[in-house]
Motif scaffolding. Structure first.
Motif, mmCIF file in Angstrom:
data_model
loop_
_atom_site.group_PDB
_atom_site.id
_atom_site.type_symbol
_atom_site.label_atom_id
_atom_site.label_comp_id
_atom_site.label_asym_id
_atom_site.label_seq_id
_atom_site.Cartn_x
_atom_site.Cartn_y
_atom_site.Cartn_z
ATOM 1 N N VAL B 29 -28.598 40.314 7.774
ATOM 2 C CA VAL B 29 -27.391 39.833 7.054
ATOM 3 C C VAL B 29 -27.524 38.281 6.921
ATOM 4 O O VAL B 29 -27.295 37.636 5.824
ATOM 5 C CB VAL B 29 -26.423 40.178 7.696
ATOM 6 N N ILE B 30 -28.098 37.474 8.054
ATOM 7 C CA ILE B 30 -28.128 36.157 7.991
ATOM 8 C C ILE B 30 -29.261 35.765 7.181
ATOM 9 O O ILE B 30 -28.881 34.711 6.480
ATOM 10 C CB ILE B 30 -28.283 35.632 9.364
ATOM 11 N N ALA B 31 -30.346 36.604 7.174
ATOM 12 C CA ALA B 31 -31.438 36.169 6.215
ATOM 13 C C ALA B 31 -30.916 36.295 4.887
ATOM 14 O O ALA B 31 -31.344 35.411 3.711
ATOM 15 C CB ALA B 31 -32.444 37.312 6.335
ATOM 16 N N LEU B 32 -30.276 37.461 4.385
ATOM 17 C CA LEU B 32 -29.425 37.421 3.076
ATOM 18 C C LEU B 32 -28.829 36.171 2.684
ATOM 19 O O LEU B 32 -28.788 35.695 1.475
ATOM 20 C CB LEU B 32 -28.871 38.701 2.771
ATOM 21 N N ILE B 33 -27.910 35.709 3.582
ATOM 22 C CA ILE B 33 -27.100 34.687 3.469
ATOM 23 C C ILE B 33 -27.847 33.223 3.197
ATOM 24 O O ILE B 33 -27.678 32.603 2.403
ATOM 25 C CB ILE B 33 -26.013 34.304 4.658
ATOM 26 N N GLY B 280 -20.732 33.133 5.422
ATOM 27 C CA GLY B 280 -21.612 33.200 6.754
ATOM 28 C C GLY B 280 -21.233 33.383 8.042
ATOM 29 O O GLY B 280 -21.113 33.844 8.794
ATOM 30 N N VAL B 281 -20.340 31.883 8.208
ATOM 31 C CA VAL B 281 -19.384 31.830 9.535
ATOM 32 C C VAL B 281 -18.627 32.930 9.943
ATOM 33 O O VAL B 281 -18.566 33.279 10.982
ATOM 34 C CB VAL B 281 -18.810 30.299 9.399
ATOM 35 N N LEU B 282 -17.939 33.445 8.757
ATOM 36 C CA LEU B 282 -17.203 34.526 9.020
ATOM 37 C C LEU B 282 -17.691 35.861 9.405
ATOM 38 O O LEU B 282 -17.113 36.419 10.251
ATOM 39 C CB LEU B 282 -16.078 34.802 7.697
ATOM 40 N N VAL B 283 -18.859 36.066 8.949
ATOM 41 C CA VAL B 283 -19.652 37.411 9.117
ATOM 42 C C VAL B 283 -20.149 37.261 10.440
ATOM 43 O O VAL B 283 -19.940 38.188 11.190
ATOM 44 C CB VAL B 283 -20.643 37.458 7.842
ATOM 45 N N ILE B 284 -20.763 36.294 10.663
ATOM 46 C CA ILE B 284 -21.385 36.096 12.059
ATOM 47 C C ILE B 284 -20.468 35.966 13.250
ATOM 48 O O ILE B 284 -20.225 36.539 14.126
ATOM 49 C CB ILE B 284 -22.238 34.825 12.028
ATOM 50 N N LEU B 363 -28.340 27.181 10.567
ATOM 51 C CA LEU B 363 -28.434 27.205 11.727
ATOM 52 C C LEU B 363 -27.083 26.911 12.692
ATOM 53 O O LEU B 363 -27.040 27.412 13.675
ATOM 54 C CB LEU B 363 -29.780 26.223 12.194
ATOM 55 N N LEU B 364 -26.442 26.186 11.913
ATOM 56 C CA LEU B 364 -25.025 25.797 12.598
ATOM 57 C C LEU B 364 -23.934 26.792 12.493
ATOM 58 O O LEU B 364 -23.237 27.020 13.458
ATOM 59 C CB LEU B 364 -24.499 24.405 12.195
ATOM 60 N N ILE B 365 -24.167 27.558 11.396
ATOM 61 C CA ILE B 365 -23.111 28.652 11.106
ATOM 62 C C ILE B 365 -23.047 29.760 12.074
ATOM 63 O O ILE B 365 -21.965 30.072 12.510
ATOM 64 C CB ILE B 365 -23.187 29.217 9.593
ATOM 65 N N GLY B 366 -24.155 30.111 12.775
ATOM 66 C CA GLY B 366 -24.306 31.108 13.922
ATOM 67 C C GLY B 366 -23.292 30.503 15.056
ATOM 68 O O GLY B 366 -22.284 31.099 15.512
ATOM 69 N N PRO B 367 -23.572 29.392 15.716
ATOM 70 C CA PRO B 367 -22.871 28.898 16.805
ATOM 71 C C PRO B 367 -21.443 28.633 16.379
ATOM 72 O O PRO B 367 -20.434 29.108 17.274
ATOM 73 C CB PRO B 367 -23.440 27.589 17.442
#
Lengths: 248, 389
Positions: B29-33, B280-284, B363-367
């Motif tokens: 999912v992150i890869a697609l984003i 992305g932030v919301l999904v993760i 890379l920042l959207i995950g944290p």
């Protein structure tokens, strides 16, 4: 950890009180409980539902702060130490098995046991060997690399017992360890637990509502309404209590 | 601290490995984003580059416009008298006229004519591109052109080939043929490949209205000014505006921002990119929050047996970062592979800086997304989690 006191017991509580505030007023969950457990002694804490035994166990496990009183474990007063020190006490001095959800599901049986050594910075070659030996003694030699989801309830409880003992804690606590087991496995688990506590000279306390399981303990502490109301220390008396329960 | 990271890393990696299918799906999912964000960034860069490429590569830092033209190149008209006046201003090293028009490049066979930017420049003066292949233009009246690399790639024309353009003059279509003397680097203008024609030739061959057809008074759109010292840009601008009648000056950046649709296009793409990152932030965040909710009891056990909060938090952070990094790496690889399949007409440019910024943001959207779940994990009470309260 700065608060120390002297006690000849592995565990000693003095006038422990735990009160809660609720809409209907103050609830005295634990009411002036004093008890002592020596090293190598296995004690059962029994009582009806709501008697305060689980609250008492949580206080002894350094998971809950009492309203007043002292809990001396290896000379440290658990009631007086900081939250950080309580975590350290749980890690170093206390072993714990729970009723269910005992194990970390993504770690194998061996890894679950080794986790306690890892947390205590004692996972060396000797530690790894001891973990394997302990699991083998508990009849899990061929299950060491299985995940919890691949083991039966009894096997999981035995892994939890190994984890509770591997780091040589002073106090081992068990909360309803047989609740999810059939009778035969329940006896096996408690008998093994009692044997290891006696052999390794730990102070062991088991909370149970199943009086049949007290057959393997040295003393039975009966709680009711938050108070410690009776102590059975005579072995024939304890066996009678267990048999009486079994025949019911 | 070493102990904290060691145990946290151990727990995080064990959990990921034993649940690799689930974590791989999240990484995908992150890869697609990532793929989407990188393509939006590349499209923004490609479109922006296509619009501004010629202007941004000019070696003349000042562009002089007719006053009140709002820095719109096509709306500005400057005669040769202004050019002479500007060349006399103190601090001006050189000035050259630039005329802008559109034309169609006739391609052999049945191919559709190619729309090009027909740019009139003065040979040897500001605005003439440096050729990478062939020669510079010879005189302002020569029947020769320099084409940029985009024109060369798309038309397959080479140095010494003849090139024919079609323009409309009055009501008639006119055809003009030139010799290609040089090929410059990519210098698109207004998203079109460029053909550079000597200024007076350009004035003769550009599209004209009926009224202009018989006029012979060459008028440029803007004048490009090179300075003795680029640091004096502000004072030279003031002097030009003070000494030359009816002109206003712009820096190249101002001129780029004023290109028709440029700012709107870039802000639209930046907003799209921003929203994709936000999603992305919301999904993760949602995934890790659900995961933490599912393992409350497990975290309770860990805390009850003496696992300190920093280990629980570090394990969550480690896990989030690892999953995000794997997802971003896969997404970037996908983006690279897809980019190889696009024809040169698609304005996609994977510029190093823009892509790097997008990757850092990804890379920042995950944290950031996982912050709430980390906070939740740290606040789990072992007593409640284990049902002991």
């Amino acid at each position: 950890m700065t608060t120390t006191a002297t006690s000849s017991y592995a565990l000693e509580t003095k006038s422990v009180i735990k009160t809660y505030q609720s809409d209907s007023g103050t609830i005295q969950a634990v009411d002036d409980v004093s008890l002592q457990v020596t090293a190598g002694e296995f004690v059962a804490l029994v009582g009806p539902s709501g008697s305060g035994k689980t609250t008492m166990l949580s206080i002894l496990a350094a998971l809950l702060q009492p309203s007043s009183g002292q809990i001396l474990l290896d000379g440290q007063d658990l009631a007086q130490i900081s939250d950080v020190d309580r975590v350290t006490m749980r890690r170093e001095k206390i072993g714990f098995t729970f009723q269910a959800n005992n194990l970390v599901p993504y770690l194998s049986a061996l890894e679950n046991v080794e986790l306690m050594l890892r947390l205590n910075k004692r996972l060396d070659k000797t530690g790894r060997l001891r973990a394997r030996e302990l699991l083998a003694r508990l009849g899990l030699a061929d299950r060491m690399h299985n995940l919890p989801g691949q083991m039966s309830g009894g096997q999981q409880q035995r892994v939890a017992i190994a984890r509770a003992l591997i780091h040589n804690p002073s106090l081992v606590l068990a909360d309803e360890p047989t609740a999810s087991l059939d009778t035969e496995r329940a006896y096996q688990v408690v008998e093994t637990f009692a044997g290891l506590i006696h052999e390794q000279k730990r102070a062991g306390i088991m909370v149970t509502h199943d009086l049949r399981m007290v057959e393997f303990v040295d003393r039975v502490l009966l709680m009711r309404d938050g108070k410690l109301v009776q102590i059975y220390s005579d072995k024939p008396e304890i066996l009678e209590l267990a048999r009486g329960s079994r025949s019911q | 601290m070493k102990q904290v990271f060691s145990i946290a890393g151990y727990l995080a990696i064990k959990e990921i490995w034993r649940n690799r299918g689930r974590f791989f799906l999240v990484s995908m999912v992150i890869a697609l984003i990532t793929l989407l964000v990188l393509f939006i960034a590349a499209l923004g860069e490609g479109l922006g580059n296509g619009n501004r490429e010629y202007i941004s590569k000019l070696d003349a830092p000042i562009m002089v416009f007719q006053s009140k033209s709002d820095f719109l190149i096509q709306a500005s008209r400057l005669g040769r008298d202004r050019l002479a006046a500007i060349r006399r201003v103190d601090g001006v090293k050189d000035a050259g006229m630039l005329g802008v028009a559109n034309a169609s490049l006739i391609l052999p066979g049945n191919q559709e004519p190619m729309k090009i930017a027909l740019l009139g420049i003065e040979p040897g003066h500001s605005g003439e591109p440096q050729v990478e292949q062939g020669n510079q233009l010879s005189t302002s009246l020569a029947q020769e052109v320099i084409i940029d690399r985009n024109t060369a790639l798309r038309s397959k024309l080479a140095v010494n080939d003849n090139l024919t353009i079609r323009v409309t003059q009055g009501t008639r279509d006119e055809f003009f043929t030139f010799k290609i003397v040089g090929i410059s680097e990519g210098l698109q203008f207004a998203l079109q490949p460029s053909v550079f024609v000597p200024f007076f030739t350009w004035d003769r061959v550009r599209s004209k209205s009926e009224a202009e057809v018989n006029l012979s008074n060459p008028v440029a759109n803007v004048i490009l000014v090179k300075l003795d010292n680029d640091a004096d840009i502000n004072s030279v601008r003031q002097r030009i505006e003070g000494q030359v009648n009816n002109v206003e000056t712009a820096t190249l950046n101002q001129a780029i921002q004023a290109l028709p649709g440029y700012s709107a296009q870039q802000s639209t793409l930046n907003t799209q990119g921003g929203f994709t990152l936000f999603i992305g932030v919301l999904v993760i965040g949602g995934f890790f929050q659900i995961q933490i909710l599912q393992k409350v009891a497990q975290i309770g056990v860990l805390k009850a047996i003496g696992t300190a909060n920093p280990i629980v938090a570090a394990a969550s952070i480690f896990q989030i970062m690892l999953i995000t990094m794997v997802g971003v790496a896969i997404g970037a690889l996908f983006a690279f592979i897809f980019s190889l399949t696009f024809p040169p007409t698609v304005p996609i440019v994977f510029n190093g800086t823009t892509s790097l910024l997008a990757v850092v943001a990804l890379l920042l959207i995950g944290p950031i997304g996982g912050l709430a779940s980390i906070r939740y994990a740290v606040r789990i009470e072992p007593l409640k989690a284990l049902g002991l309260s």
